[in-house]
Motif scaffolding. Structure first.
Motif, short mmCIF file in Angstrom:
data_model
loop_
_atom_site.label_atom_id
_atom_site.label_comp_id
_atom_site.label_asym_id
_atom_site.label_seq_id
_atom_site.Cartn_x
_atom_site.Cartn_y
_atom_site.Cartn_z
N VAL A 30 -24.85 -17.73 109.66
CA VAL A 30 -26.20 -17.78 110.22
C VAL A 30 -26.79 -16.38 110.33
O VAL A 30 -27.97 -16.15 110.02
CB VAL A 30 -26.19 -18.48 111.60
N TRP A 31 -25.98 -15.41 110.75
CA TRP A 31 -26.45 -14.03 110.88
C TRP A 31 -26.94 -13.48 109.54
O TRP A 31 -28.04 -12.93 109.45
CB TRP A 31 -25.34 -13.16 111.45
N THR A 32 -26.13 -13.62 108.51
CA THR A 32 -26.52 -13.08 107.20
C THR A 32 -27.62 -13.91 106.55
O THR A 32 -28.37 -13.38 105.73
CB THR A 32 -25.31 -12.99 106.27
N LEU A 33 -27.73 -15.17 106.93
CA LEU A 33 -28.85 -15.98 106.42
C LEU A 33 -30.17 -15.42 106.95
O LEU A 33 -31.17 -15.36 106.22
CB LEU A 33 -28.67 -17.44 106.84
N GLY A 34 -30.18 -14.99 108.21
CA GLY A 34 -31.37 -14.34 108.76
C GLY A 34 -31.68 -13.03 108.06
O GLY A 34 -32.84 -12.73 107.77
N LEU A 35 -30.64 -12.25 107.74
CA LEU A 35 -30.84 -11.01 106.99
C LEU A 35 -31.38 -11.29 105.59
O LEU A 35 -32.22 -10.53 105.08
CB LEU A 35 -29.52 -10.23 106.89
N SER A 36 -30.91 -12.35 104.99
CA SER A 36 -31.39 -12.72 103.66
C SER A 36 -32.89 -12.99 103.68
O SER A 36 -33.62 -12.57 102.77
CB SER A 36 -30.63 -13.96 103.16
N TRP A 37 -33.34 -13.66 104.71
CA TRP A 37 -34.78 -13.91 104.81
C TRP A 37 -35.56 -12.61 104.96
O TRP A 37 -36.63 -12.45 104.38
CB TRP A 37 -35.10 -14.84 105.97
N VAL A 38 -35.03 -11.68 105.75
CA VAL A 38 -35.71 -10.39 105.93
C VAL A 38 -35.91 -9.71 104.58
O VAL A 38 -37.00 -9.19 104.26
CB VAL A 38 -34.91 -9.48 106.88
N VAL A 39 -34.87 -9.70 103.74
CA VAL A 39 -34.95 -9.06 102.44
C VAL A 39 -35.95 -9.77 101.53
O VAL A 39 -36.82 -9.14 100.91
CB VAL A 39 -33.55 -9.03 101.77
N VAL A 40 -35.85 -11.09 101.46
CA VAL A 40 -36.74 -11.86 100.57
C VAL A 40 -38.19 -11.73 101.03
O VAL A 40 -39.11 -11.55 100.21
CB VAL A 40 -36.31 -13.33 100.54
N ALA A 41 -38.43 -11.82 102.35
CA ALA A 41 -39.79 -11.72 102.86
C ALA A 41 -40.38 -10.34 102.60
O ALA A 41 -41.55 -10.21 102.20
CB ALA A 41 -39.81 -12.04 104.35
N CYS A 42 -39.60 -9.30 102.81
CA CYS A 42 -40.09 -7.93 102.58
C CYS A 42 -40.39 -7.70 101.10
O CYS A 42 -41.36 -7.01 100.76
CB CYS A 42 -39.07 -6.91 103.08
N MET A 43 -39.58 -8.25 100.21
CA MET A 43 -39.80 -8.09 98.78
C MET A 43 -41.03 -8.85 98.29
O MET A 43 -41.59 -8.54 97.24
CB MET A 43 -38.58 -8.56 98.01
N ASN A 44 -41.48 -9.84 99.07
CA ASN A 44 -42.64 -10.63 98.68
C ASN A 44 -43.88 -10.31 99.50
O ASN A 44 -44.84 -11.08 99.50
CB ASN A 44 -42.31 -12.12 98.79
N GLY A 45 -43.87 -9.19 100.20
CA GLY A 45 -45.07 -8.74 100.91
C GLY A 45 -45.28 -9.35 102.26
O GLY A 45 -46.40 -9.26 102.81
N TYR A 46 -44.26 -9.96 102.87
CA TYR A 46 -44.40 -10.57 104.18
C TYR A 46 -43.56 -9.85 105.23
O TYR A 46 -43.19 -10.43 106.23
CB TYR A 46 -44.01 -12.05 104.13
N GLY A 47 -43.25 -8.57 104.97
CA GLY A 47 -42.42 -7.82 105.91
C GLY A 47 -43.20 -7.17 107.03
O GLY A 47 -42.70 -7.02 108.14
N GLY A 48 -44.44 -6.75 106.74
CA GLY A 48 -45.26 -6.12 107.76
C GLY A 48 -44.64 -4.86 108.32
O GLY A 48 -44.15 -4.00 107.59
N THR A 49 -44.65 -4.76 109.65
CA THR A 49 -44.11 -3.58 110.32
C THR A 49 -42.62 -3.42 110.07
O THR A 49 -42.11 -2.29 109.95
CB THR A 49 -44.37 -3.68 111.84
N ILE A 50 -41.89 -4.52 109.99
CA ILE A 50 -40.45 -4.46 109.76
C ILE A 50 -40.17 -3.83 108.40
O ILE A 50 -39.27 -2.99 108.25
CB ILE A 50 -39.82 -5.86 109.87
#
Length: 461
Positions: free
Chosen positions: A296-316
């Motif tokens: 579950v922990w790394t699944l959350g990290l996976s979303w952070v990477v995918v979202a940031c690569m697709n322009g949905y990372g924002g401040t993070i």
């Protein structure tokens, strides 16, 4: 992400390696676990899984990119040697320093803290060379935090199976990843209650034998961390597919993804709060947490990477992409190796009693972090970089020798086989065309076009 993870690990080890008897804080241990904010310190074990996730992601993304550039070819020997050469010199340096350290210092607790580690390393240093220290007598492991390197190398040896399968047979590769994740989760979920182990490290439990048995049976073993590594491989593959197919994420999906990722990761970190206050979980609850928490922990990290690569990372995304982190991330491996020695050396050398306070420990954390990064930069500059330069020199030399050998073979064949002179002449012409940026296919098509135009002109005349 690397910088945040290594700093989180240093923070955790600042407390875990703290000499509580030397600080007059033996009774403070139980109180620390009851603090809600302190769960961030206790759960630093997940920073190690973050590194496994990053490792799987990077090796997959780079290898898939190279496969596309090299016409589906992967040189496995070079693949493995490069990794071994990158990790081993620094690992052996730390092992050697542990062996000789007792002779270069003194203090009330100097030999108590260093002699046992030095004795183990004199006996088992060679297991670090082979990256099998976590399997072969893990209770006598040389460089205790080196279990991460052993697991990482073992995962790396298996990674081409998953990556090549994903590249050539995507469905089969996905099934293999699912099997790896499921097998890792089930193994940990079964072993945890079977051997009456904790679902994670708990700060309120003080019996050393329980902690040591958990480390040997669960935390040091590769099956525990294979699910995070597989999630990293899957994320690297997703990024590769997104890059080529240009798949976009709907804003509503992005919002839902961030909500789920934050909720899951916060639950993993703070879900053990009651347990650290003394209300230990039942066997089923503990087994379930041990089974799914790392995934579950790394699944959350996976979303952070995918979202940031697709322009949905924002401040993070802006925070994680700050250029200031680039030089720090490049020495994170060395910082990981060095920082426990900084902590042990300090308390082994210190000659008076300290009195515990959160402020004091925070300043110790800042000092350990600063010294570890300084040591990492110096070690990279004067020790690791020469090894990397030597690797590049050898590879360049081998490439030049291979090119000169091919030239000699062509020269010898032109002298010994005169009847093939026409074929060699054609190869020479193709070589000249290639150097001019024209392939033989382009030259043949140009000749055909010229002959057609010439024939049309003659008919017209």
């Amino acid at each position: 992400m690397r910088v945040f993870s290594i700093n989180w690990i240093i923070l955790g080890n600042t407390f875990y390696l703290l000499s509580y008897n030397q600080m007059g804080a033996l009774t403070k241990v139980l109180d620390l676990g009851k603090d809600l904010a302190f769960q961030l310190v206790i759960q630093t074990t997940f920073a190690v899984d973050t590194f496994f996730f990053i490792s799987g992601l990077l090796v997959t993304h780079r290898t898939l990119r190279k496969l596309g550039e090299n016409q589906d070819h992967l040189n496995l020997l070079k693949f493995y040697i490069h990794r071994y050469w990158r990790l081993t010199p620094a690992f052996i340096l730390i092992s050697a320093l542990i062996i000789i350290a007792p002779n270069f210092g003194s203090g009330p607790l100097w030999h108590d803290k260093l002699d046992s580690s030095a004795k183990v390393c004199r006996k088992n240093w060679w297991t670090n060379l082979l990256y099998i220290s976590n399997f072969l007598k893990p209770e006598e492991i040389c460089v205790s935090h080196g279990f991460y390197l052993a697991c990482e190398m073992q995962f790396f040896l298996l990674s081409p199976v998953f990556i090549m399968t994903l590249y050539r047979k995507a469905i089969v590769g996905k099934l293999l990843l699912a099997l790896g994740i499921f097998g890792s989760m089930i193994t940990v979920g079964i072993l945890t209650p079977l051997f009456n182990q904790m679902p994670t490290l708990l700060f309120s439990i003080t019996e050393p034998n329980i902690q040591d048995e958990f480390a040997r049976l669960i935390f040091f073993m590769p099956y525990t961390h294979f699910a995070p590594y597989c999630v990293g491989i899957a994320t690297g593959y997703i990024l590769f597919v997104y890059r080529h197919k240009k798949i976009s994420i709907h804003p509503i999906v992005a919002l839902l993804g961030w909500t789920v990722a934050f909720t899951c990761n916060l639950a993993v970190v703070f879900g053990v709060y009651a347990w650290n206050r003394g209300y230990l979980p039942g066997l089923v609850t503990g087994a379930l947490y041990a089974c799914i928490s790392r995934f579950v922990w790394t699944l959350g990290l996976s979303w952070v990477v995918v979202a940031c690569m697709n322009g949905y990372g924002g401040t993070i995304n802006s925070l994680l992409s700050w250029k200031f982190y680039v030089p720090l991330s490049r020495v994170s491996y060395l910082v990981f190796l060095i920082h426990p020695a900084c902590i042990i050396f300090f308390f082994g050398h210190y000659r008076s009693t300290l009195y515990y306070s959160s402020c004091l420990v925070f300043y110790l954390f800042l000092a350990y972090t600063s010294v570890s990064y300084l040591g990492g930069f110096l070690c990279s500059l004067f020790y690791q970089t020469p090894f990397w330069s030597l690797e590049r020199f050898i590879v360049t030399l081998m490439y030049k020798n291979s090119s000169s050998t091919n030239d000699d073979l062509n020269r010898d064949s032109s002298q010994n086989v005169p009847e093939d002179g026409h074929r060699l002449t054609m190869n020479k012409k193709e070589l000249d065309l290639n150097e001019a940026g024209i392939t033989s296919k382009d030259s043949n098509s140009s000749l055909r076009e010229f002959s057609i135009q010439n024939q049309a002109y003659m008919e017209k005349e």
